[in-house]
Write a protein that holds these residues in place. Structure first.
Motif, PDB file in Angstrom:
ATOM      1  N   VAL A  99       0.827  -1.206   0.000  1.00 29.46           N
ATOM      2  CA  VAL A  99       0.000   0.000   0.000  1.00 29.46           C
ATOM      3  C   VAL A  99       0.867   1.264   0.000  1.00 29.46           C
ATOM      4  CG1 VAL A  99      -1.682   1.328   1.336  1.00 29.46           C
ATOM      5  CG2 VAL A  99      -1.956  -1.150   1.109  1.00 29.46           C
ATOM      6  N   SER A 100       2.020   1.195   0.671  1.00 27.86           N
ATOM      7  CA  SER A 100       2.889   2.372   0.819  1.00 27.86           C
ATOM      8  C   SER A 100       3.796   2.590  -0.381  1.00 27.86           C
ATOM      9  CB  SER A 100       3.758   2.238   2.075  1.00 27.86           C
ATOM     10  OG  SER A 100       2.971   2.026   3.226  1.00 27.86           O
ATOM     11  N   ALA A 101       3.941   1.586  -1.247  1.00 27.01           N
ATOM     12  CA  ALA A 101       4.903   1.655  -2.351  1.00 27.01           C
ATOM     13  C   ALA A 101       4.740   2.903  -3.225  1.00 27.01           C
ATOM     14  CB  ALA A 101       4.815   0.386  -3.197  1.00 27.01           C
ATOM     15  N   PRO A 102       3.516   3.285  -3.633  1.00 28.92           N
ATOM     16  CA  PRO A 102       3.393   4.505  -4.459  1.00 28.92           C
ATOM     17  C   PRO A 102       3.880   5.762  -3.733  1.00 28.92           C
ATOM     18  CG  PRO A 102       1.399   3.171  -4.614  1.00 28.92           C
ATOM     19  CD  PRO A 102       2.227   2.590  -3.505  1.00 28.92           C
ATOM     20  N   ALA A 103       3.586   5.855  -2.432  1.00 27.49           N
ATOM     21  CA  ALA A 103       4.029   7.024  -1.665  1.00 27.49           C
ATOM     22  C   ALA A 103       5.550   7.054  -1.542  1.00 27.49           C
ATOM     23  CB  ALA A 103       3.385   7.012  -0.285  1.00 27.49           C
ATOM     24  N   ILE A 104       6.154   5.886  -1.351  1.00 30.04           N
ATOM     25  CA  ILE A 104       7.617   5.818  -1.254  1.00 30.04           C
ATOM     26  C   ILE A 104       8.259   6.225  -2.576  1.00 30.04           C
ATOM     27  CG2 ILE A 104       9.564   4.223  -0.957  1.00 30.04           C
ATOM     28  CD1 ILE A 104       7.768   2.680   1.041  1.00 30.04           C
ATOM     29  N   ALA A 105       7.668   5.766  -3.678  1.00 28.45           N
ATOM     30  CA  ALA A 105       8.182   6.143  -5.002  1.00 28.45           C
ATOM     31  C   ALA A 105       8.083   7.655  -5.208  1.00 28.45           C
ATOM     32  CB  ALA A 105       7.417   5.400  -6.093  1.00 28.45           C
ATOM     33  N   ARG A 106       6.972   8.262  -4.752  1.00 25.52           N
ATOM     34  CA  ARG A 106       6.829   9.724  -4.872  1.00 25.52           C
ATOM     35  C   ARG A 106       7.818  10.450  -3.962  1.00 25.52           C
ATOM     36  NH1 ARG A 106       1.289   8.345  -4.908  1.00 25.52           N
ATOM     37  NH2 ARG A 106       1.106   8.873  -2.690  1.00 25.52           N
ATOM     38  N   PHE A 107       8.099   9.870  -2.786  1.00 18.11           N
ATOM     39  CA  PHE A 107       9.050  10.477  -1.839  1.00 18.11           C
ATOM     40  C   PHE A 107      10.418  10.636  -2.502  1.00 18.11           C
ATOM     41  CE2 PHE A 107      12.395   9.759   1.380  1.00 18.11           C
ATOM     42  CZ  PHE A 107      12.157  10.838   2.221  1.00 18.11           C
ATOM     43  N   TYR A 108      10.851   9.600  -3.241  1.00 16.89           N
ATOM     44  CA  TYR A 108      12.137   9.659  -3.934  1.00 16.89           C
ATOM     45  C   TYR A 108      12.020  10.243  -5.347  1.00 16.89           C
ATOM     46  CZ  TYR A 108      14.225   6.638  -0.340  1.00 16.89           C
ATOM     47  OH  TYR A 108      14.699   6.113   0.837  1.00 16.89           O
ATOM     48  N   ILE A 110      10.922   8.656  -7.977  1.00 19.76           N
ATOM     49  CA  ILE A 110      11.350   7.625  -8.933  1.00 19.76           C
ATOM     50  C   ILE A 110      10.208   6.609  -9.064  1.00 19.76           C
ATOM     51  CG2 ILE A 110      13.086   5.879  -9.509  1.00 19.76           C
ATOM     52  CD1 ILE A 110      15.037   7.348  -7.702  1.00 19.76           C
ATOM     53  N   PRO A 111       9.341   6.722 -10.087  1.00 23.31           N
ATOM     54  CA  PRO A 111       8.171   5.846 -10.229  1.00 23.31           C
ATOM     55  C   PRO A 111       8.501   4.358 -10.223  1.00 23.31           C
ATOM     56  CG  PRO A 111       8.039   7.695 -11.756  1.00 23.31           C
ATOM     57  CD  PRO A 111       9.407   7.742 -11.149  1.00 23.31           C
ATOM     58  N   LEU A 112       9.662   3.987 -10.773  1.00 25.42           N
ATOM     59  CA  LEU A 112      10.043   2.577 -10.856  1.00 25.42           C
ATOM     60  C   LEU A 112      10.060   1.900  -9.488  1.00 25.42           C
ATOM     61  CD1 LEU A 112      11.245   0.139 -12.467  1.00 25.42           C
ATOM     62  CD2 LEU A 112      13.507   1.170 -12.086  1.00 25.42           C
ATOM     63  N   LEU A 113      10.341   2.645  -8.441  1.00 22.12           N
ATOM     64  CA  LEU A 113      10.500   2.055  -7.116  1.00 22.12           C
ATOM     65  C   LEU A 113       9.212   1.420  -6.595  1.00 22.12           C
ATOM     66  CD1 LEU A 113      12.752   4.649  -5.227  1.00 22.12           C
ATOM     67  CD2 LEU A 113      13.420   2.579  -6.458  1.00 22.12           C
ATOM     68  N   CYS A 114       8.075   1.847  -7.083  1.00 22.49           N
ATOM     69  CA  CYS A 114       6.804   1.263  -6.642  1.00 22.49           C
ATOM     70  C   CYS A 114       6.752  -0.219  -6.977  1.00 22.49           C
ATOM     71  CB  CYS A 114       5.636   2.008  -7.291  1.00 22.49           C
ATOM     72  SG  CYS A 114       4.016   1.323  -6.880  1.00 22.49           S
ATOM     73  N   ASP A 115       6.996  -0.561  -8.248  1.00 22.47           N
ATOM     74  CA  ASP A 115       6.967  -1.971  -8.665  1.00 22.47           C
ATOM     75  C   ASP A 115       8.114  -2.759  -8.046  1.00 22.47           C
ATOM     76  OD1 ASP A 115       4.708  -1.552 -10.207  1.00 22.47           O
ATOM     77  OD2 ASP A 115       5.853  -1.100 -12.029  1.00 22.47           O
ATOM     78  N   VAL A 116       9.280  -2.130  -7.940  1.00 24.82           N
ATOM     79  CA  VAL A 116      10.440  -2.823  -7.363  1.00 24.82           C
ATOM     80  C   VAL A 116      10.158  -3.230  -5.918  1.00 24.82           C
ATOM     81  CG1 VAL A 116      12.840  -2.540  -6.623  1.00 24.82           C
ATOM     82  CG2 VAL A 116      12.132  -1.730  -8.872  1.00 24.82           C
ATOM     83  N   LEU A 117       9.596  -2.324  -5.127  1.00 24.31           N
ATOM     84  CA  LEU A 117       9.325  -2.619  -3.727  1.00 24.31           C
ATOM     85  C   LEU A 117       8.263  -3.708  -3.587  1.00 24.31           C
ATOM     86  CD1 LEU A 117       9.856  -2.000  -0.771  1.00 24.31           C
ATOM     87  CD2 LEU A 117       8.170  -0.152  -0.897  1.00 24.31           C
TER      88      LEU A 117
END
Length: 490
Positions: A99-108, A110-117
């Motif tokens: 659930v937090s992955a999109p917010a973490i990607a926005r924090f950095y 870097i959109p790719l980080l959502c799928d990676v996490l």
């Protein structure tokens, strides 16, 4: 009993050493190859997510692994209760990460980080699935199986990761490496170890283990947060490439500063637990291990600091030279970091988990002040200096706790390691000044420093025969003799 324990410890150290150094060699080869196939950006993306992964894993274990080892006779009910707890927490932690992955990607940004996490987070289920089996092997000092499985896993995951990196999968190759490193041991342990959980959850067992494990969990959680905070700050304040340079520097430094201490401490925590009621014996054990670690690790860290540039150029190519200054500063922190577990685990083994937690809060609060203050004042260099101050401050707190609760006085421990530190520094100064006078090429300069350093440090050892040299020899010689006997029988 004592003789049997000593034999198990010797065997455990041999197998743990074999595991650690084989794995280290494989990681060494992996680092060389992958550094040429992947970019600092790829490593930076994984490094940015590391704080979230390690904190989630800390929640899953919850300190119960240490509690099961510390408890002298855990029951099937104890093991099953913690097994189901681990799986339940894995579900919860993965849901939070997902659930937090999109917010973490926005924090950095870097959109790719959502799928990676979201993909990398699957490792939490695998981790939870085999914690009990790992702790059972550790408690029984059965490091042979752990070593064989770990080495096989490292080789297999490396080959697949290299293949994926070669075909252009980038950061996903590193994600696959993390998943495989967890999945293969989980599969092997499940079929090798006959233990199976029963369909029960005992609140009595949970409360008993919770009383010790809860504070171990909080301590571990705070330690992980403190260790990963700098990655979070670098990832937010700088671009992924800078994070990649830092990750490579930290990973290389950790191979050296923790390689020997992890070999000893994997074996020593169960041993500490066995002799927890005999403070004199425990204190002597800490002294011997501390001096042995310092004698081996201190010169290693100074050598790496001296030869950092040719090492990075030779191993990783010119692309990774910006990592060198970070690496050199981290080596100073590594001098203290290598001694942390020897002291801290002894406090855990005697059941002082609540007191450990209280002091961890103090250590980490001050440590975060060092790191954040350094970053605010001097940028990334200040952050690294803050890490050094944090590591050494934590070491001084740890030896003070050992002094109070075990009896191995803090000033004695310092007096035991000061001669080793002085000899390591003098050897470094001699080798540096000698090489600088000659103006060699970068690779020859590194080799000359290495050669002179070894001569200077070995000369001090053989001439003065310090206590640390004798302790190290008494531990290493029987290990090599045992290995030699095993091979001669074959």
């Amino acid at each position: 009993m004592a003789k049997n324990l000593k034999q198990k410890a010797a065997s455990g150290m041999i197998w743990t050493a074999l595991q650690k150094y084989s794995t280290m060699f494989i990681q060494f080869i992996s680092g060389i190859i992958l550094a040429r196939l992947l970019t600092p950006y790829d490593y930076g993306c994984i490094g940015m997510l590391m704080i979230f992964m390690v904190l989630a894993e800390a929640f899953i274990d919850g300190g119960f692994g240490s509690a099961l080892i510390q408890k002298k006779r855990p029951t099937q009910e104890d093991y099953s209760t913690i097994f189901w707890w681990n799986l339940g927490m894995a579900v919860l932690m993965y849901a939070i990460l997902y659930v937090s992955a999109p917010a973490i990607a926005r924090f950095y940004d870097i959109p790719l980080l959502c799928d990676v996490l979201r993909v990398q987070g699957l490792v939490l289920f695998i981790y939870a699935f085999n914690i009990i089996q790992r702790n059972q092997l550790r408690k029984k000092l059965n490091f042979r199986v752990l070593s064989i499985v770990t080495i096989t896993t490292s080789i297999t995951s490396l080959l697949i990761t290299i293949l994926m990196a070669y075909h252009g999968y980038g950061v996903w190759a590193l994600v696959a490496q993390h998943l495989l490193t967890a999945f293969i041991p989980a599969l092997v342990f499940w079929f090798y170890i006959r233990w199976r959980p029963i369909w029960t959850f005992s609140w009595q067992s949970f409360r008993e283990l919770f009383s010790f494990g809860f504070y171990m969990f909080l301590t571990h959680l705070l330690n992980q947060f403190g260790q990963q905070l700098q990655g979070l700050l670098i990832g937010k304040m700088y671009n992924p490439a800078i994070m990649g340079y830092y990750s490579k520097a930290q990973g290389t430094e950790k191979l050296a500063s923790t390689s020997i201490s992890q070999v000893l401490t994997q074996v020593t925590y169960p041993l500490y637990a066995e002799v927890q009621d005999d403070k004199e014996k425990l204190g002597n054990m800490i002294k011997r291990l501390t001096m042995t670690l310092a004698y081996i690790t201190f010169p290693l860290m100074f050598l790496l600091l001296l030869c950092a540039k040719p090492i990075f150029l030779f191993l990783y190519s010119e692309r990774w030279l910006p990592s060198v200054p970070y690496f050199q500063v981290l080596c100073i922190a590594g001098l203290a970091y290598c001694l942390q577990s020897v002291n801290l685990q002894s406090i855990a083994a005697i059941g002082k988990s609540k007191m450990m937690f209280v002091w961890t809060v103090i250590k980490r609060t001050i440590g975060i002040g060092f790191v954040v203050g350094g970053l605010a004042l001097f940028g990334i260099n200040g952050l690294l200096i803050g890490m050094v101050l944090n590591t050494w401050f934590s070491y001084f707190v740890n030896i003070s706790l050992v002094s109070k609760h075990v009896g191995y006085k803090w000033w004695k421990q310092l007096m035991d390691i000061v001669p080793i530190m002085v000899s390591a520094v003098v050897a470094a100064a001699v080798s540096y000044e000698t090489a600088e006078l000659c103006h060699f090429s970068i690779y020859l300069d590194g080799l000359v420093k290495l050669f002179i350093y070894i001569i200077a440090y070995a000369g001090w050892s053989l001439l003065f025969k310090p206590e640390a040299f004798i302790y190290t020899k008494s531990i290493v010689t029987p290990m090599f003799s045992k290995i030699k006997k095993k091979f001669s029988r074959r």
